[in-house]
Write a protein that holds these residues in place. Sequence first.
Motif, PDB file in Angstrom:
ATOM      1  N   THR A 265       0.825  -1.202   0.000  1.00 54.64           N
ATOM      2  CA  THR A 265       0.000   0.000   0.000  1.00 54.64           C
ATOM      3  C   THR A 265       0.864   1.258   0.000  1.00 54.64           C
ATOM      4  O   THR A 265       1.933   1.294   0.606  1.00 54.64           O
TER       5      THR A 265
ATOM      6  N   SER B 229      -6.831   5.314   1.315  1.00 53.44           N
ATOM      7  CA  SER B 229      -6.133   4.038   1.458  1.00 53.44           C
ATOM      8  C   SER B 229      -6.805   2.900   0.703  1.00 53.44           C
ATOM      9  O   SER B 229      -6.137   1.942   0.313  1.00 53.44           O
ATOM     10  N   ILE B 230      -8.127   2.973   0.499  1.00 59.23           N
ATOM     11  CA  ILE B 230      -8.807   1.864  -0.183  1.00 59.23           C
ATOM     12  C   ILE B 230      -9.542   2.324  -1.441  1.00 59.23           C
ATOM     13  O   ILE B 230     -10.418   1.622  -1.940  1.00 59.23           O
TER      14      ILE B 230
ATOM     15  N   THR C 202      -4.830   4.827  -5.637  1.00 57.02           N
ATOM     16  CA  THR C 202      -3.762   4.739  -4.633  1.00 57.02           C
ATOM     17  C   THR C 202      -2.980   3.453  -4.865  1.00 57.02           C
ATOM     18  O   THR C 202      -3.585   2.394  -5.055  1.00 57.02           O
TER      19      THR C 202
ATOM     20  N   THR D 247      -3.933  -0.796  -3.676  1.00 53.86           N
ATOM     21  CA  THR D 247      -5.301  -0.930  -3.157  1.00 53.86           C
ATOM     22  C   THR D 247      -5.898  -2.304  -3.445  1.00 53.86           C
ATOM     23  O   THR D 247      -7.020  -2.577  -3.020  1.00 53.86           O
TER      24      THR D 247
ATOM     25  N   LEU E 206     -13.544  -2.463   2.695  1.00 56.90           N
ATOM     26  CA  LEU E 206     -12.907  -2.807   1.426  1.00 56.90           C
ATOM     27  C   LEU E 206     -13.498  -4.070   0.815  1.00 56.90           C
ATOM     28  O   LEU E 206     -13.775  -4.119  -0.398  1.00 56.90           O
TER      29      LEU E 206
END
Length: 590
Positions: free
Chosen positions: A150, A161-162, A166, A169, A243
């Motif tokens: 990540t 972040s999810i 990015t 992911t 997620l």
Amino acid sequence: MSDVAHDASEFAPPAELEEMELYHPKTWIGKYVWSQDAKTIAIQYAITAIAIGLVALVLSLLMRLQLGFPNTFSLIDPSNYLQFVTMHGMIMVIYLLTALFLGGFGNYLIPLMVGARDMVFPYLNMISYWVYLAAVLILVASFFVAGGPTGAGWTLYPPQSISPGTPGTDWGIILMLVSLALFIVGFTMGGLNYVVTVLQARTRGMSLMRMPLTVWGIFIATILALLAFPALFVSAIMMLLDLLLGTSFFMPAMVSLGDQTAYDGGSPILFQHLFWFFGHPEVYIVALPAFGIVSDILSTHARKAIFGYRMMVWAIVAIGGLSFIVWAHHMYVSGMNPLFGFFFATTTLIIAVPTAIKVYNWVLTLWQGNIRMNVPMMFAIGFVFTFINGGLTGLFLGNVTVDLPLSDTYFVIAHFHMVMGVSPILVVYAAIYHWYPKITGRMLNDTLGKIHFWMTLLGTYSIYYPMHYLGLEGLPRRYFAYGDTAFISESSQDLNAAITIAAFVVAFAQLFFLYNLVRSLRKGEPAGDNPWEATTLEWQTEHTPPQHGNFSKELPVVYRWAYDYGLPGAKDDFIPQNVPPSNVVYETDK
């Protein structure tokens, strides 16, 4: 004189003490791999933590190559630069420092220092290491999956972040969150051992107020971790659910890549609160063991009783308690109500008071001491200077009006690394140089140690002092490249290049340390049982290195505190904790 130092209560002759059952392995694998001996487990923790820490060091050097010499190295692109930033930060804070101080030094020193045979739950202790190793391997596996690790930043803030776009992911963030959850499970097993061993397994005469400050620091830090890590654990699980199952704990309604996502009503700020409710106590989960270790090393090598022992103990307890009510000073830019900002700024300044007490006591311990300027002492004094420097910049960032323009600049990097990076690492080195003779029976090479110290100390100051200037100029952190940014002067790039060179010098210096560790295992000078003439119980064992069970047939009995150095009238300048008052020889004795 202090009643702590001279409270020599009359003890009955050691009666038949209750003995804990020890598992005695019959094979090499049972002794060194599936070991239930806390000392072996400590070494396993230390080797694993140092190995993953070297990975983080390499990542930091790759980041510095890009920052010092932009767009020169084709192997560093914007995506993997962000991945390097994320993995470096998470490894150093969690997988290196936390594991090394608690899993490494905690396992080795607690039973020896309190006069116990081993940890109270040896089998659980063994499992805790293997769960930690699994967490490390899962983290490393993220380098080899599609998309890589990540790149959300070590704080892992959602929705970035999810969200697509990015780096990492797909599998990267999943493996990171699973690894963190496993780490916490493993730590909880070990942490319960540390707390119960301190409370229940102390030898006769070892009252709480006779424990060395190293044990106090690890003990309080473990309590903090047992209370704070659940916040990170539940946030990792909740983010995994967002997620994988499409829940909306942290994910708000949003448009991503032109499409409306299925998320609705989540709160990214909730994650920040959970993360920093763990994250700020985490600073002291690392710092408190460092405080205790430095206190013991300064006292031993200054040949002087620690100044204000009880004050030091209560300062450790106060810091631990206050650390839970300052977390949102990391969130001043999140849009919180100004009244909350005032509260967290005030509590941040208050926590500086017990911390300053410790610094004063360290300085007063050194005052007029018979200082032996050996390598452990040099690293300990280097820590005191560095911690003061980093703490002073923390006073700036703790103030809302100053923090707002400095947030997310290099000033934050400089402060954080001086307090949470350089300072604890200096203590790690001081502790290794101090206890290596007990662990191996050999002394580390003094010349190599001094080269290592000076290159490390001067090199790290060459890295982080200039970063304060870059931060005041407004240079933002976590950027892959700055280009022609109007407010950034041309000299900033020259400074970044100089910082990169200094970083490589510091990295090179660690080769002296690693070589010294390996070379001294076979070729180091024999250490003897107590080369530093220390008073604490780990130096009073019958064998060096200590055998399984730590002590011989009978456990030691403690008659005094851990800091009887330079006792007026005593013939020797130190009196071990297990020496009865009747055995102390005074100059007037004939």
